[in-house]
Design an enzyme around this catalytic site. Structure first.
Site, PDB file in Angstrom:
ATOM      1  N   THR A  31       0.769  -1.156   0.024  1.00 14.15           N
ATOM      2  CA  THR A  31      -0.035  -0.170  -0.060  1.00 14.15           C
ATOM      3  C   THR A  31       0.713   1.240  -0.220  1.00 14.15           C
ATOM      4  OG1 THR A  31      -1.632  -1.259   1.483  1.00 14.15           O
ATOM      5  CG2 THR A  31      -2.014   1.002   1.040  1.00 14.15           C
ATOM      6  N   ALA A  86      -0.652  -1.349   7.274  1.00 13.32           N
ATOM      7  CA  ALA A  86      -0.714  -2.055   8.596  1.00 13.32           C
ATOM      8  C   ALA A  86      -1.508  -3.601   8.123  1.00 13.32           C
ATOM      9  CB  ALA A  86      -1.762  -1.512   9.489  1.00 13.32           C
ATOM     10  N   LYS A  97       1.732  -5.076  12.434  1.00  9.18           N
ATOM     11  CA  LYS A  97       2.516  -4.964  11.423  1.00  9.18           C
ATOM     12  C   LYS A  97       3.677  -5.522  11.308  1.00  9.18           C
ATOM     13  CE  LYS A  97       3.606  -0.355  10.890  1.00  9.18           C
ATOM     14  NZ  LYS A  97       3.534  -0.719   9.298  1.00  9.18           N
ATOM     15  N   GLY A  98       4.512  -6.043  10.116  1.00 11.46           N
ATOM     16  CA  GLY A  98       5.761  -6.763  10.103  1.00 11.46           C
ATOM     17  C   GLY A  98       5.509  -7.823   9.175  1.00 11.46           C
ATOM     18  N   GLU A 106      10.149   0.456  11.171  1.00  9.77           N
ATOM     19  CA  GLU A 106       8.710   1.251  11.199  1.00  9.77           C
ATOM     20  C   GLU A 106       8.583   1.590  12.436  1.00  9.77           C
ATOM     21  OE1 GLU A 106       6.599  -1.313   7.691  1.00  9.77           O
ATOM     22  OE2 GLU A 106       6.458  -2.163   9.569  1.00  9.77           O
TER      23      GLU A 106
END
Length: 228
Positions: A31, A86, A97-98, A106
């Site tokens: 995104t 996210a 996240k990740g 981040e």
């Protein structure tokens, strides 16, 4: 609209919040890629003067290729706004996240930002966190011991590997362990527990952090205020 069109929509909406002279944290992921493309267009067409602080090597590379002035987090004295994606956002605006293995960088950029914005398509909005596996960044040394401890605690760990069966490495050359939890009932308690474990560098719960969420919906982008 398909998922990519929704992502493009929120990416283009997000860059409207960027003003001349800002220092902007640039997140990582599919995104955010659309957002950075849209930001590059503004830099080119409007001569927008901004500094981008990327959260991964791939975002830095993309930003530079579009003519965006890039600096590391240690080269700036403030960050006005960070825009990131996210993997899950709960109804009370907590996040996981990740998924792109960039959650350490981040989180460093986000926690040093005046404001944080997340941009997602509507599939990422959930009632409770946990269906998406929770990523941990762990140092390779002793990582199997960390894994065994997490397994013993019933946290269903799995080393993240690529298609060739090799360990996925973060930009810091660490491993990623994903926790398959199903539902996280007490995210703050879990975050506190995980970050105290020696060998875990960072965990992917982003709690009490986001100010604004832009959700890509079929009828257009929806801007939600999470925190002032």
């Amino acid at each position: 609209m398909d998922q990519n069109e929704l992502k493009k929509l929120v990416g283009e909406e997000a860059v409207k919040f960027i003003e001349d002279g800002m220092t902007v944290g640039l997140g990582t992921g599919s995104t955010v890629k659309f957002m950075v493309d849209a930001l590059g267009e503004r830099v080119k067409n409007e001569n927008l003067n901004i500094v981008g602080v990327p959260t991964s090597d791939r975002t830095a590379e993309q930003a530079r290729s579009l003519g965006i002035n890039v600096k590391s987090v240690d080269e700036v004295d403030h960050i006005d706004l960070t825009i990131d994606g996210a993997d899950e956002i709960s109804s009370d605006f907590q996040g996981i996240k990740g998924g792109g293995a960039a959650h350490l960088f981040e989180k460093i950029v986000a926690t040093n930002s005046k404001k944080v914005m997340w941009i997602v398509d509507e599939s990422k909005m959930v009632d409770h966190l946990g269906a998406f596996p929770l990523p941990l960044e762990v140092i390779p040394y002793g990582s199997k011991q960390v894994f065994k401890k997490l397994e013993k605690e019933g946290l269903h760990p799995e080393f993240r590997k690529n298609d060739a069966g090799e360990y996925v490495l973060t930009d810091s050359k660490n491993y990623v362990i994903d926790l398959h939890l199903g539902e996280i009932k007490h995210p703050h308690q879990l975050a506190d527990y995980l970050i105290k474990q020696v060998g875990i560098v960072e965990q992917g719960l982003f709690l009490d952090m986001v100010n604004t969420v832009i959700v890509g919906r079929q009828n257009g982008p929806e801007v939600l205020t999470a925190r002032p």
